[in-house]
Design an enzyme around this catalytic site. Structure first.
Site, PDB file in Angstrom:
ATOM      1  N   ARG A   1      -6.244  -2.541 -16.514  1.00  0.00           N
ATOM      2  CA  ARG A   1      -7.620  -2.378 -16.590  1.00  0.00           C
ATOM      3  C   ARG A   1      -7.806  -0.917 -17.363  1.00  0.00           C
ATOM      4  O   ARG A   1      -8.967  -0.195 -17.363  1.00  0.00           O
ATOM      5  CB  ARG A   1      -8.263  -2.054 -15.243  1.00  0.00           C
ATOM      6  CG  ARG A   1      -7.997  -3.198 -14.170  1.00  0.00           C
ATOM      7  CD  ARG A   1      -8.763  -3.062 -13.071  1.00  0.00           C
ATOM      8  NE  ARG A   1      -8.502  -2.027 -12.087  1.00  0.00           N
ATOM      9  CZ  ARG A   1      -7.752  -2.043 -11.088  1.00  0.00           C
ATOM     10  NH1 ARG A   1      -6.921  -3.329 -10.939  1.00  0.00           N
ATOM     11  NH2 ARG A   1      -7.352  -1.091 -10.349  1.00  0.00           N
TER      12      ARG A   1
ATOM     13  N   CYS B   1       0.811  -1.163   0.046  1.00  0.00           N
ATOM     14  CA  CYS B   1      -0.260  -0.234  -0.094  1.00  0.00           C
ATOM     15  C   CYS B   1       0.924   1.259   0.068  1.00  0.00           C
ATOM     16  O   CYS B   1       1.834   1.312   0.681  1.00  0.00           O
ATOM     17  CB  CYS B   1      -0.643  -0.071   1.376  1.00  0.00           C
ATOM     18  SG  CYS B   1      -1.927   1.082   1.483  1.00  0.00           S
TER      19      CYS B   1
HETATM   20  P1  XMP Z   1      -1.262  -7.341   3.076  1.00  0.00           P
HETATM   21  O1  XMP Z   1      -0.640  -6.680   3.999  1.00  0.00           O
HETATM   22  O2  XMP Z   1      -1.889  -8.668   3.745  1.00  0.00           O
HETATM   23  O3  XMP Z   1      -2.324  -6.236   2.657  1.00  0.00           O
HETATM   24  O4  XMP Z   1      -0.491  -7.545   1.771  1.00  0.00           O
HETATM   25  C1  XMP Z   1      -3.423  -6.835   1.721  1.00  0.00           C
HETATM   26  C2  XMP Z   1      -4.282  -5.994   1.706  1.00  0.00           C
HETATM   27  O5  XMP Z   1      -4.028  -4.546   1.121  1.00  0.00           O
HETATM   28  C3  XMP Z   1      -4.975  -4.069   0.615  1.00  0.00           C
HETATM   29  N1  XMP Z   1      -4.236  -3.422  -0.871  1.00  0.00           N
HETATM   30  C4  XMP Z   1      -3.914  -2.258  -1.154  1.00  0.00           C
HETATM   31  N2  XMP Z   1      -3.967  -0.938  -0.518  1.00  0.00           N
HETATM   32  N3  XMP Z   1      -3.285  -0.003  -2.332  1.00  0.00           N
HETATM   33  C5  XMP Z   1      -3.572  -0.042  -1.166  1.00  0.00           C
HETATM   34  O6  XMP Z   1      -3.519   1.177  -0.532  1.00  0.00           O
HETATM   35  C6  XMP Z   1      -3.186  -1.098  -3.220  1.00  0.00           C
HETATM   36  O7  XMP Z   1      -2.794  -1.150  -4.362  1.00  0.00           O
HETATM   37  C7  XMP Z   1      -3.838  -2.194  -2.588  1.00  0.00           C
HETATM   38  N4  XMP Z   1      -3.989  -3.498  -2.956  1.00  0.00           N
HETATM   39  C8  XMP Z   1      -4.378  -4.352  -1.913  1.00  0.00           C
HETATM   40  C9  XMP Z   1      -6.117  -4.558   0.453  1.00  0.00           C
HETATM   41  O8  XMP Z   1      -7.163  -4.278   1.491  1.00  0.00           O
HETATM   42  C10 XMP Z   1      -5.572  -6.273   0.620  1.00  0.00           C
HETATM   43  O9  XMP Z   1      -6.751  -6.933   1.393  1.00  0.00           O
END
Ligand code: XMP
Length: 337
Positions: A270, A174
């Site tokens: 996308r 993130c």
């Molecule tokens: P972990 O720490 O388990 O987190 O890898 C997975 C969660 O991260 C979120 N997610 C994102 N958040 N930008 C964000 O701000 C992104 O590109 C992104 N992709 C995933 C999402 O809630 C996921 O379950």
């Protein structure tokens, strides 16, 4: 200003225990108002985490996978249909053809629809929930997120959420906090949201920032009923995508891709290039996801036995959290070298 804490800032106090053996600890938990899981683990609706294989295996192991929404309605509902399990979720958005998507998913009997947006405390989410409940009649529960504050939890419960997904800016890929300065450290976020959701009897899922089995335990101890995983499951056999080989034998390494849903790479696929709030990376190939889930459940049962809890609700009640200092954080990690 109030102090907000995350997983590394806290530990769980050991308590008197009368658990004879940790294997007797029961990991059944509530996912949403009407659905339970045998283990409190859910795989994230990311395009490098959950499609058919991951959802199949998660369901077989007692958890659940949520099929991501970055594919056609036909493809997503076909996966749900072919899985033919009682526990699988499918993600939808809040604009465009989301009602048609929900309708198709409902037609193939999906039990959980996940409204999957970066900022769940939003009027478009309220409107989407209203339309979903009025226009798509079915027996599915609606899991909604992501949110990070007590106010958001109250509003979403009032709007009819059957489950909440908590976590803004804590995911491993993130960049929201870097790009926007917005986000809430996970422990405070979970405590704030579950404190409100309990009044409405709405279960909560902690999502993002889990780096170890201990973090899974801390998330549940703070009141989350389930934990969503991305990075911990990334690179496994069941994730979508191919295994690539780097280097030459005998020094070759096997890798798989893990990318944020808002990363440039994912967005470009996308046809979008704006509001990039995530990274992409490669992960060393980890083999079967079963091993990881088994380690998590072993660690959780052990943690439950440390606080004398025979099931998840006792674990949430018995777990007393303590805030630790920086010295405590260092002591908590291997520090011999
Ligand atoms: P972990 O720490 O388990 O987190 O890898 C997975 C969660 O991260 C979120 N997610 C994102 N958040 N930008 C964000 O701000 C992104 O590109 C992104 N992709 C995933 C999402 O809630 C996921 O379950």
């Amino acid at each position: 200003m109030r102090e907000y804490l995350t997983y590394d800032d806290i530990q769980i106090l050991p308590k008197y225990s009368d658990i004879n053996h940790r294997s007797s600890c029961d990991t059944v938990t509530r996912l949403t108002k009407n659905y339970k899981l045998d283990i409190p683990i859910v795989s994230s609706p990311m395009d490098t985490i959950t499609e058919y294989d991951m959802a199949y295996e998660m369901s077989r192991l007692g958890g659940m996978g949520i099929i991501h929404r970055f594919m056609s309605i036909e493809d997503q509902s076909k996966i749900v249909d072919e899985l033919n399990t009682h526990m699988v979720g499918a993600a939808i958005g809040i604009t465009g053809d989301f009602i048609e998507r929900a309708q198709e998913l409902n037609n193939v009997g999906v039990p959980i629809i996940c409204i999957d947006v970066a900022h769940g405390h939003h009027k478009l989410v309220k409107e989407a929930m209203r339309r979903l409940k009025n226009e798509v009649k079915g027996s599915f529960d609606v899991l909604v997120g992501n949110i990070a504050t007590a106010e958001a939890a109250r509003d979403l419960c009032e709007w009819g959420a059957d489950g909440l997904r908590i976590g803004i800016g804590g995911g491993s890929l993130c960049s929201t906090r870097i790009q926007t300065g917005v986000g809430v450290p996970m422990v405070s976020s979970i405590l704030d949201c579950t404190g409100i959701a309990d009044d409405y009897d709405v279960p909560c899922m902690a999502d993002g920032g889990i780096r170890s089995v201990g973090d899974v335990c801390k998330g549940l101890a703070c009141g989350a009923d389930t934990i969503m995983l991305g990075s911990l499951l990334s690179g496994t056999k069941e994730t979508p995508g191919i295994i690539t080989k780097q280097g030459q034998w005998p020094n070759e390494v096997l890798q798989k891709k893990y990318r944020g849903s808002a990363s440039l790479e994912s967005k470009s696929d996308r046809g979008e290039t704006k509001n990039v709030e995530g990274y992409s990376t490669t992960i060393l190939y980890k083999g079967k996801v079963k091993r990881i889930i088994s380690d998590i459940i072993d660690g959780l049962r052990s943690s439950m036995s440390y606080v004398g809890a025979k099931d998840i609700s006792e674990y949430q009640i018995n777990s007393e959290k303590i805030k630790i200092t920086n010295a405590g954080i260092i002591e908590a990690k291997p520090h011999l070298l």
